[in-house]
Enzyme design. Structure first.
Site, PDB file in Angstrom:
ATOM      1  N   ARG A  70      27.067   9.670   7.312  1.00 28.30           N
ATOM      2  CA  ARG A  70      26.365  10.619   6.448  1.00 28.30           C
ATOM      3  C   ARG A  70      24.865   9.932   6.227  1.00 28.30           C
ATOM      4  O   ARG A  70      24.712   8.793   5.735  1.00 28.30           O
ATOM      5  CB  ARG A  70      26.799  10.881   4.969  1.00 28.30           C
ATOM      6  CG  ARG A  70      25.725  11.176   4.099  1.00 28.30           C
ATOM      7  CD  ARG A  70      26.577  12.135   3.092  1.00 28.30           C
ATOM      8  NE  ARG A  70      27.135  13.518   3.496  1.00 28.30           N
ATOM      9  CZ  ARG A  70      27.484  14.247   2.345  1.00 28.30           C
ATOM     10  NH1 ARG A  70      27.576  14.149   1.266  1.00 28.30           N
ATOM     11  NH2 ARG A  70      28.302  15.341   3.080  1.00 28.30           N
ATOM     12  N   HIS A 117      24.513  20.055   9.323  1.00 26.75           N
ATOM     13  CA  HIS A 117      25.758  19.651   8.271  1.00 26.75           C
ATOM     14  C   HIS A 117      26.935  20.463   9.297  1.00 26.75           C
ATOM     15  O   HIS A 117      27.611  21.246   8.798  1.00 26.75           O
ATOM     16  CB  HIS A 117      25.927  20.143   7.099  1.00 26.75           C
ATOM     17  CG  HIS A 117      26.694  19.482   6.268  1.00 26.75           C
ATOM     18  ND1 HIS A 117      27.893  18.486   6.730  1.00 26.75           N
ATOM     19  CD2 HIS A 117      27.016  19.605   4.777  1.00 26.75           C
ATOM     20  CE1 HIS A 117      28.694  18.303   5.870  1.00 26.75           C
ATOM     21  NE2 HIS A 117      28.127  18.611   4.826  1.00 26.75           N
ATOM     22  N   GLN A 137      30.723  20.934   7.825  1.00 29.11           N
ATOM     23  CA  GLN A 137      30.815  21.803   6.905  1.00 29.11           C
ATOM     24  C   GLN A 137      31.030  23.090   7.566  1.00 29.11           C
ATOM     25  O   GLN A 137      31.683  23.939   7.383  1.00 29.11           O
ATOM     26  CB  GLN A 137      29.443  21.980   5.850  1.00 29.11           C
ATOM     27  CG  GLN A 137      29.620  22.709   4.762  1.00 29.11           C
ATOM     28  CD  GLN A 137      30.759  22.587   4.159  1.00 29.11           C
ATOM     29  OE1 GLN A 137      30.812  21.691   3.527  1.00 29.11           O
ATOM     30  NE2 GLN A 137      31.451  23.575   3.482  1.00 29.11           N
ATOM     31  N   ASP A 167      23.269  27.681  -1.189  1.00 35.53           N
ATOM     32  CA  ASP A 167      23.449  26.253  -1.082  1.00 35.53           C
ATOM     33  C   ASP A 167      22.565  25.888  -2.452  1.00 35.53           C
ATOM     34  O   ASP A 167      21.731  26.722  -2.628  1.00 35.53           O
ATOM     35  CB  ASP A 167      23.320  25.456   0.124  1.00 35.53           C
ATOM     36  CG  ASP A 167      23.690  23.906   0.172  1.00 35.53           C
ATOM     37  OD1 ASP A 167      24.149  23.385  -0.892  1.00 35.53           O
ATOM     38  OD2 ASP A 167      23.353  23.548   0.987  1.00 35.53           O
ATOM     39  N   CYS A 209      28.998  25.455   0.069  1.00 36.00           N
ATOM     40  CA  CYS A 209      29.567  24.220   0.498  1.00 36.00           C
ATOM     41  C   CYS A 209      29.910  23.322  -0.466  1.00 36.00           C
ATOM     42  O   CYS A 209      30.585  22.145  -0.436  1.00 36.00           O
ATOM     43  CB  CYS A 209      28.534  23.590   1.504  1.00 36.00           C
ATOM     44  SG  CYS A 209      26.975  22.770   0.897  1.00 36.00           S
ATOM     45  N   ARG A 253      37.709  21.615   5.172  1.00 31.95           N
ATOM     46  CA  ARG A 253      36.684  20.245   5.561  1.00 31.95           C
ATOM     47  C   ARG A 253      37.973  19.337   6.257  1.00 31.95           C
ATOM     48  O   ARG A 253      37.923  18.741   7.169  1.00 31.95           O
ATOM     49  CB  ARG A 253      36.039  19.471   4.634  1.00 31.95           C
ATOM     50  CG  ARG A 253      34.915  20.247   4.142  1.00 31.95           C
ATOM     51  CD  ARG A 253      33.696  20.325   5.089  1.00 31.95           C
ATOM     52  NE  ARG A 253      33.352  19.286   5.505  1.00 31.95           N
ATOM     53  CZ  ARG A 253      32.431  18.270   4.823  1.00 31.95           C
ATOM     54  NH1 ARG A 253      31.911  18.533   3.804  1.00 31.95           N
ATOM     55  NH2 ARG A 253      32.130  17.105   5.339  1.00 31.95           N
TER      56      ARG A 253
END
Ligand code: CP
Length: 327
Positions: free
Chosen positions: A127, A154, A157, A245, A283, A311
């Protein structure tokens, strides 16, 4: 169906990054625009199989004896826990590394860190902040590197989100995904998924927070129908899936523009414009009362907890594919 001219999953040279073309020996999972459609379909199907509790890779514990390093430059709840639990469920082990606790924080380079980790572990999940960090890691690692989020994308995701939609509604092909708010990293991965999975995207973003032009251009070049507008109602009307988001992406809090994003809040009024069977996705983590209201995120169309669960399942598929326990 996208068939790349380059070998499957080869890594494209980002001229803004300080690196040389990748030595493509490991199966990295970096960005969705780097894959043949067939590979992404395969990974998603592995995720569905994991969700159903089936064996993947021909055995219950296909990654027995393997170790995954989880390296975090940014905080995480879902990514950290889902990768750790998923790896253990597949019979493997994990080492969790926070940037501030290792020599990266004292000036050891990413390149050297990649080389060293590759001598200990079988795969690395990173990450990162800048995408260049991920590219650097992938270039110098001799084991698969998985993108656990950068400022630019991402993909794990969005693979989980695709799994979630298919689980609830079946194929997204021909459907419409509406994105409301900041045209951020998650939006970019949604756009990159569109030509692979045959859905249309309508993104409603303030003018200054539009998705990166090269991401949109790539998707259009590969046949995707992508609309970018400033009007959230135009984006959401009749959509099969409504996605939003947070107003401030991790590490970019200083660039947060609440006054610009307030009109893009997904509330009951906006959601009512979508198809009656539309799903709501986020997410997480959510900032309730900002980008989404309680009545939407807790409402009957919301599948946010399934997204979080998925996930785990889809990343098990990614791990099995990266470590060549599945074709
Ligand atoms: N959605 C997501 O990546 O969550 P975390 O930041 O908690 O990992």
């Amino acid at each position: 169906m996208i068939s790349l001219i380059e070998p499957a999953n080869s890594w494209r040279v980002d001229m803004t990054a300080s690196h040389k073309p990748l030595r493509q020996t490991a199966r990295h999972f970096l960005d969705l625009d780097q894959f043949d459609t067939g590979i992404l379909r395969r990974v998603l199907d592995l995720g569905h199989a994991c969700r159903r509790g089936e064996d993947v890779g021909g055995t219950r514990q296909p990654l027995a004896g393997c170790t995954l390093a989880l390296l975090f430059e940014k905080p995480s709840t879902r990514t950290r826990v889902s990768f750790e639990v998923g790896m253990r469920q597949l019979g493997g082990d994990v080492v969790v590394l926070d940037r501030d606790a290792i020599q990266l924080s004292r000036g050891e380079t990413l390149a050297d860190t990649a080389r060293v980790l590759s001598r200990y572990v079988d795969a690395i999940m990173l990450r990162a902040g800048p995408a260049t960090h991920l590219h650097e890691m992938a270039h110098y690692a001799s084991v698969p590197v998985i993108n656990g989020l950068t400022h630019d994308s991402h993909p794990c995701q969005v693979m989980a989100d695709l799994l979630t939609f298919e689980h609830h509604r079946g194929s997204l092909a021909g459907g419409v995904v509406a994105w409301c708010g900041d045209g951020n990293n998650v939006a970019a991965s949604w756009i990159q998924a569109a030509p692979h999975f045959g859905f249309r995207m309508r993104l409603a973003c303030p003018e200054v927070l539009r998705p990166r032009e090269e991401v949109v251009a790539w998707a259009r070049l590969h046949g995707a129908d992508i609309t970018v507008t400033t009007d959230p109602r135009e984006a959401v009307r009749g959509a099969d899936c409504v996605v939003t988001d947070t107003w401030s992406s991790m590490g970019l809090e200083n660039e947060s523009r609440p006054e610009l994003l307030r009109p893009y809040q997904v509330n009951a009024g906006l959601m009512a414009l979508a198809h009656p069977q539309a799903l709501f996705m986020h997410c997480l983590p959510a900032h309730r009362g900002e980008e989404v209201t309680d009545e939407v995120i807790d409402g009957p169309q919301s599948v946010v907890w399934d997204e979080a669960e998925n996930r785990l399942h889809v990343q098990k598929g990614i791990l099995v594919w990266c470590l060549r326990r599945a074709s």
